[in-house]
Write a protein that holds these residues in place. Structure first.
Motif, PDB file in Angstrom:
ATOM      1  N   ILE A   1      23.495  48.761  37.188  1.00 45.91           N
ATOM      2  CA  ILE A   1      23.967  47.393  37.000  1.00 45.91           C
ATOM      3  C   ILE A   1      25.092  47.078  37.983  1.00 45.91           C
ATOM      4  O   ILE A   1      25.216  45.959  38.467  1.00 45.91           O
TER       5      ILE A   1
ATOM      6  N   GLY B   1      20.965  46.015  41.220  1.00 48.63           N
ATOM      7  CA  GLY B   1      21.157  45.699  39.806  1.00 48.63           C
ATOM      8  C   GLY B   1      21.760  44.325  39.606  1.00 48.63           C
ATOM      9  O   GLY B   1      21.352  43.570  38.723  1.00 48.63           O
ATOM     10  N   LEU B   2      22.752  43.993  40.431  1.00 51.07           N
ATOM     11  CA  LEU B   2      23.357  42.660  40.336  1.00 51.07           C
ATOM     12  C   LEU B   2      22.359  41.581  40.710  1.00 51.07           C
ATOM     13  O   LEU B   2      22.311  40.518  40.081  1.00 51.07           O
TER      14      LEU B   2
ATOM     15  N   SER C   1      19.948  41.238  37.785  1.00 50.92           N
ATOM     16  CA  SER C   1      20.623  40.576  36.672  1.00 50.92           C
ATOM     17  C   SER C   1      20.775  39.080  36.936  1.00 50.92           C
ATOM     18  O   SER C   1      20.540  38.250  36.048  1.00 50.92           O
TER      19      SER C   1
ATOM     20  N   GLY D   1      18.969  36.021  34.897  1.00 56.47           N
ATOM     21  CA  GLY D   1      19.759  34.936  34.315  1.00 56.47           C
ATOM     22  C   GLY D   1      19.264  33.575  34.751  1.00 56.47           C
ATOM     23  O   GLY D   1      19.180  32.639  33.951  1.00 56.47           O
TER      24      GLY D   1
END
Length: 83
Positions: A43, A48-49, A52, A56
Motif C-alpha cells: 500500500i 499500491g498507491l 488504491s 477510489g
C-alpha cells in the motif's frame, strides 16, 4: 492394566494433538503477520498507491452508466474465459 495402557496412550495422543494445534496456531499467526506486513509495504509503494487511487475513483463513479456498462462487459469476458 490394559485400561491404564489405553488411557496412557490416549493422553499421549491428546498431548501430541495439543502440541500440533499450538504449532499450527503459531504458524498461522506468523503467516498473518507476514501478510499484514506485505500488505502495508504494498500500500505504501507506488503501484499500491496507484491501485488504491484508481479503486477510489472507480468507487466514486460506480453509479455512472458508462462504468456500469464496462463492468458488465468485463464480467462477460471473464465468464467466457472460464468456459
Amino acid at each position: 492394566m490394559l485400561i491404564d495402557k489405553l488411557v496412557c496412550r490416549q493422553r499421549q495422543q491428546v498431548a501430541q494433538l495439543a502440541e500440533q494445534g499450538h504449532q499450527q496456531q503459531q504458524l498461522l499467526l506468523a503467516h498473518s503477520r507476514l501478510l499484514r506486513q506485505r500488505a502495508l509495504n504494498f500500500i505504501g509503494s507506488a503501484p499500491g498507491l496507484t491501485l488504491s487511487f484508481s479503486a477510489g475513483v472507480l468507487f466514486q463513479l460506480r453509479h455512472n452508466s458508462s462504468v456500469k456498462t464496462v463492468r458488465r462487459l468485463v464480467g462477460l469476458r471473464w465468464i467466457r474465459l472460464l468456459y
